[in-house]
Design a protein around this motif. Structure first.
Motif, mmCIF file in Angstrom:
data_model
loop_
_atom_site.group_PDB
_atom_site.id
_atom_site.type_symbol
_atom_site.label_atom_id
_atom_site.label_comp_id
_atom_site.label_asym_id
_atom_site.label_seq_id
_atom_site.Cartn_x
_atom_site.Cartn_y
_atom_site.Cartn_z
ATOM 1 N N ALA A 52 79.940 77.450 22.129
ATOM 2 C CA ALA A 52 80.634 76.666 21.109
ATOM 3 C C ALA A 52 79.793 75.445 20.757
ATOM 4 C CB ALA A 52 82.001 76.224 21.630
ATOM 5 N N ARG A 53 80.135 74.849 19.634
ATOM 6 C CA ARG A 53 79.525 73.581 19.244
ATOM 7 C C ARG A 53 80.584 72.503 19.449
ATOM 8 N NH1 ARG A 53 75.182 71.788 16.539
ATOM 9 N NH2 ARG A 53 75.360 69.662 15.716
ATOM 10 N N PRO A 54 80.475 71.735 20.509
ATOM 11 C CA PRO A 54 81.475 70.694 20.776
ATOM 12 C C PRO A 54 81.407 69.557 19.765
ATOM 13 C CG PRO A 54 80.204 71.213 22.758
ATOM 14 C CD PRO A 54 79.514 71.859 21.602
ATOM 15 N N ILE A 55 82.578 69.055 19.432
ATOM 16 C CA ILE A 55 82.721 67.842 18.642
ATOM 17 C C ILE A 55 83.450 66.863 19.556
ATOM 18 C CG2 ILE A 55 83.687 66.794 16.563
ATOM 19 C CD1 ILE A 55 83.678 69.684 15.335
ATOM 20 N N LEU A 56 82.719 65.893 20.060
ATOM 21 C CA LEU A 56 83.249 64.949 21.035
ATOM 22 C C LEU A 56 83.844 63.747 20.310
ATOM 23 C CD1 LEU A 56 80.134 65.081 23.375
ATOM 24 C CD2 LEU A 56 82.319 66.269 23.725
ATOM 25 N N CYS A 57 85.128 63.477 20.532
ATOM 26 C CA CYS A 57 85.778 62.321 19.915
ATOM 27 C C CYS A 57 85.667 61.123 20.850
ATOM 28 C CB CYS A 57 87.254 62.609 19.665
ATOM 29 S SG CYS A 57 87.561 63.674 18.261
ATOM 30 N N GLY A 58 85.302 60.001 20.273
ATOM 31 C CA GLY A 58 85.228 58.775 21.041
ATOM 32 C C GLY A 58 84.145 57.861 20.497
ATOM 33 N N LYS A 59 83.980 56.771 21.170
ATOM 34 C CA LYS A 59 82.943 55.800 20.799
ATOM 35 C C LYS A 59 81.583 56.381 21.176
ATOM 36 C CE LYS A 59 85.844 52.302 19.940
ATOM 37 N NZ LYS A 59 86.257 52.266 18.565
ATOM 38 N N GLU A 60 80.703 56.442 20.204
ATOM 39 C CA GLU A 60 79.393 57.067 20.417
ATOM 40 C C GLU A 60 78.623 56.422 21.563
ATOM 41 O OE1 GLU A 60 75.436 58.554 17.980
ATOM 42 O OE2 GLU A 60 77.065 57.557 16.896
ATOM 43 N N ASP A 61 78.613 55.096 21.629
ATOM 44 C CA ASP A 61 77.855 54.433 22.694
ATOM 45 C C ASP A 61 78.414 54.751 24.077
ATOM 46 O OD1 ASP A 61 80.144 52.909 22.018
ATOM 47 O OD2 ASP A 61 79.219 51.030 22.693
ATOM 48 N N VAL A 62 79.723 54.882 24.191
ATOM 49 C CA VAL A 62 80.347 55.228 25.471
ATOM 50 C C VAL A 62 79.973 56.648 25.880
ATOM 51 C CG1 VAL A 62 82.563 55.610 26.644
ATOM 52 C CG2 VAL A 62 82.255 53.605 25.176
ATOM 53 N N ILE A 63 80.089 57.584 24.939
ATOM 54 C CA ILE A 63 79.788 58.986 25.237
ATOM 55 C C ILE A 63 78.311 59.154 25.600
ATOM 56 C CG2 ILE A 63 79.643 61.308 24.241
ATOM 57 C CD1 ILE A 63 82.219 60.555 22.642
ATOM 58 N N ARG A 64 77.427 58.590 24.791
ATOM 59 C CA ARG A 64 75.993 58.696 25.097
ATOM 60 C C ARG A 64 75.660 58.001 26.422
ATOM 61 N NH1 ARG A 64 73.795 61.485 21.276
ATOM 62 N NH2 ARG A 64 74.338 61.226 19.090
ATOM 63 N N GLY A 65 76.333 56.889 26.715
ATOM 64 C CA GLY A 65 76.123 56.189 27.981
ATOM 65 C C GLY A 65 76.523 57.046 29.174
ATOM 66 N N LEU A 66 77.643 57.748 29.063
ATOM 67 C CA LEU A 66 78.077 58.634 30.148
ATOM 68 C C LEU A 66 77.111 59.799 30.334
ATOM 69 C CD1 LEU A 66 81.925 58.748 29.497
ATOM 70 C CD2 LEU A 66 80.800 57.908 31.577
ATOM 71 N N ILE A 67 76.662 60.370 29.225
ATOM 72 C CA ILE A 67 75.703 61.483 29.301
ATOM 73 C C ILE A 67 74.438 61.036 30.023
ATOM 74 C CG2 ILE A 67 74.191 62.967 27.908
ATOM 75 C CD1 ILE A 67 76.524 63.100 25.840
ATOM 76 N N LYS A 68 73.953 59.866 29.666
ATOM 77 C CA LYS A 68 72.729 59.345 30.277
ATOM 78 C C LYS A 68 72.963 58.953 31.740
ATOM 79 C CE LYS A 68 69.089 55.955 29.668
ATOM 80 N NZ LYS A 68 68.553 54.878 28.847
ATOM 81 N N ILE B 205 84.913 66.658 30.697
ATOM 82 C CA ILE B 205 84.729 67.277 29.377
ATOM 83 C C ILE B 205 83.250 67.366 29.052
ATOM 84 C CG2 ILE B 205 85.097 66.931 26.889
ATOM 85 C CD1 ILE B 205 87.638 67.861 28.342
ATOM 86 N N LEU B 206 82.519 66.298 29.312
ATOM 87 C CA LEU B 206 81.086 66.290 28.997
ATOM 88 C C LEU B 206 80.336 67.345 29.798
ATOM 89 C CD1 LEU B 206 80.533 62.442 28.736
ATOM 90 C CD2 LEU B 206 80.632 64.107 26.865
ATOM 91 N N LYS B 207 80.684 67.503 31.068
ATOM 92 C CA LYS B 207 80.034 68.533 31.889
ATOM 93 C C LYS B 207 80.367 69.935 31.371
ATOM 94 C CE LYS B 207 79.648 65.805 36.111
ATOM 95 N NZ LYS B 207 80.088 65.629 37.511
ATOM 96 N N ALA B 208 81.612 70.149 30.982
ATOM 97 C CA ALA B 208 81.997 71.455 30.430
ATOM 98 C C ALA B 208 81.287 71.711 29.105
ATOM 99 C CB ALA B 208 83.515 71.515 30.246
ATOM 100 N N CYS B 209 81.171 70.677 28.280
ATOM 101 C CA CYS B 209 80.505 70.834 26.985
ATOM 102 C C CYS B 209 79.021 71.130 27.158
ATOM 103 C CB CYS B 209 80.720 69.600 26.126
ATOM 104 S SG CYS B 209 82.412 69.504 25.473
ATOM 105 N N ALA B 210 78.409 70.592 28.194
ATOM 106 C CA ALA B 210 77.001 70.899 28.459
ATOM 107 C C ALA B 210 76.829 72.400 28.690
ATOM 108 C CB ALA B 210 76.499 70.098 29.659
ATOM 109 N N ILE B 211 77.774 73.012 29.370
ATOM 110 C CA ILE B 211 77.730 74.463 29.602
ATOM 111 C C ILE B 211 77.922 75.200 28.277
ATOM 112 C CG2 ILE B 211 78.907 76.413 30.713
ATOM 113 C CD1 ILE B 211 79.612 74.398 33.005
ATOM 114 N N LEU B 212 78.891 74.748 27.476
ATOM 115 C CA LEU B 212 79.145 75.391 26.177
ATOM 116 C C LEU B 212 77.914 75.354 25.284
ATOM 117 C CD1 LEU B 212 82.713 73.998 25.373
ATOM 118 C CD2 LEU B 212 82.121 76.276 26.226
ATOM 119 N N VAL B 213 77.224 74.220 25.284
ATOM 120 C CA VAL B 213 76.011 74.078 24.477
ATOM 121 C C VAL B 213 74.894 74.934 25.044
ATOM 122 C CG1 VAL B 213 74.201 72.463 23.743
ATOM 123 C CG2 VAL B 213 76.610 71.789 23.595
ATOM 124 N N ASP B 214 74.680 74.860 26.354
ATOM 125 C CA ASP B 214 73.605 75.594 27.004
ATOM 126 C C ASP B 214 73.733 77.102 26.804
ATOM 127 O OD1 ASP B 214 71.251 75.704 28.749
ATOM 128 O OD2 ASP B 214 72.619 76.589 30.231
#
Length: 180
Positions: A28-44, A15-24
């Motif tokens: 679309a403007r993705p709204i990612l549901c989940g724990k912020e620290d987990v999501i930001r950790g995966l992105i990093k 999902i994060l990889k697909a959302c990167a394409i959507l943003v780039d």
């Protein structure tokens, strides 16, 4: 005007990889549901390049809208046996929270089902949003991005008994959805 799309499985790498394409591509403007620290950790951790200004992260268990959503959901479903504590519990679930975001106009659509069975994905949509007036049935739809363009496939998941009327209804639903 990019649509605001909720991704209840916002902590999934695919999902994060697909959302990167959507943003780039400003699709679309993705709204990612989940724990912020987990999501930001995966992105990093996976070096996903996604402009922070191009997406939002919501944690249904912490979001201030959860209580309002629970009250609205309870009011709509109390005759079906949903008590307020049940509604509060359901609003902590990303699929229910995301569907309520759409129902309340806080998002334009939901993309879900990558880790969930179809009933777990559809039930919150039916209970919160319901069917559009005049629509006779529900249908599943898949979007395939191909080098020759987008392709839409319907109903490989919901309707098991097909006749001419069902096929016509499904074609109309997909056509309307693609146009929107």
């Amino acid at each position: 005007a990019p649509k605001r799309l909720v991704f209840p499985e916002g902590d999934d790498l695919r999902i994060l990889k697909a959302c990167a394409i959507l943003v780039d591509e400003a699709i679309a403007r993705p709204i990612l549901c989940g724990k912020e620290d987990v999501i930001r950790g995966l992105i990093k951790e996976h070096d996903i390049e996604m402009d922070e200004a191009g997406y939002d992260i919501v944690d249904p268990s912490q979001d201030p809208r959860s209580e309002r959503y629970a009250i609205i959901f309870h009011e709509r479903r109390q005759r079906k046996g949903v008590e307020l504590p049940d509604a509060r519990r359901l609003m902590r679930k990303p699929n229910y929270f995301g569907m309520m975001m759409v129902q309340q106009g806080d998002a334009d659509g939901v993309v879900s089902g990558i880790r969930s069975s179809y009933p777990i994905t559809i039930r919150p949509a039916l209970q919160t949003i319901g069917l559009r007036p005049g629509v006779r049935r529900l249908a599943g739809m898949y979007l395939l991005m191909h080098r020759s363009g987008m392709r839409f496939f319907a109903d490989t998941t919901v309707n098991t008994e097909m006749d001419a009327q069902a096929l016509a209804d499904i074609a109309e639903i997909v056509s309307d959805s693609v146009r929107d």
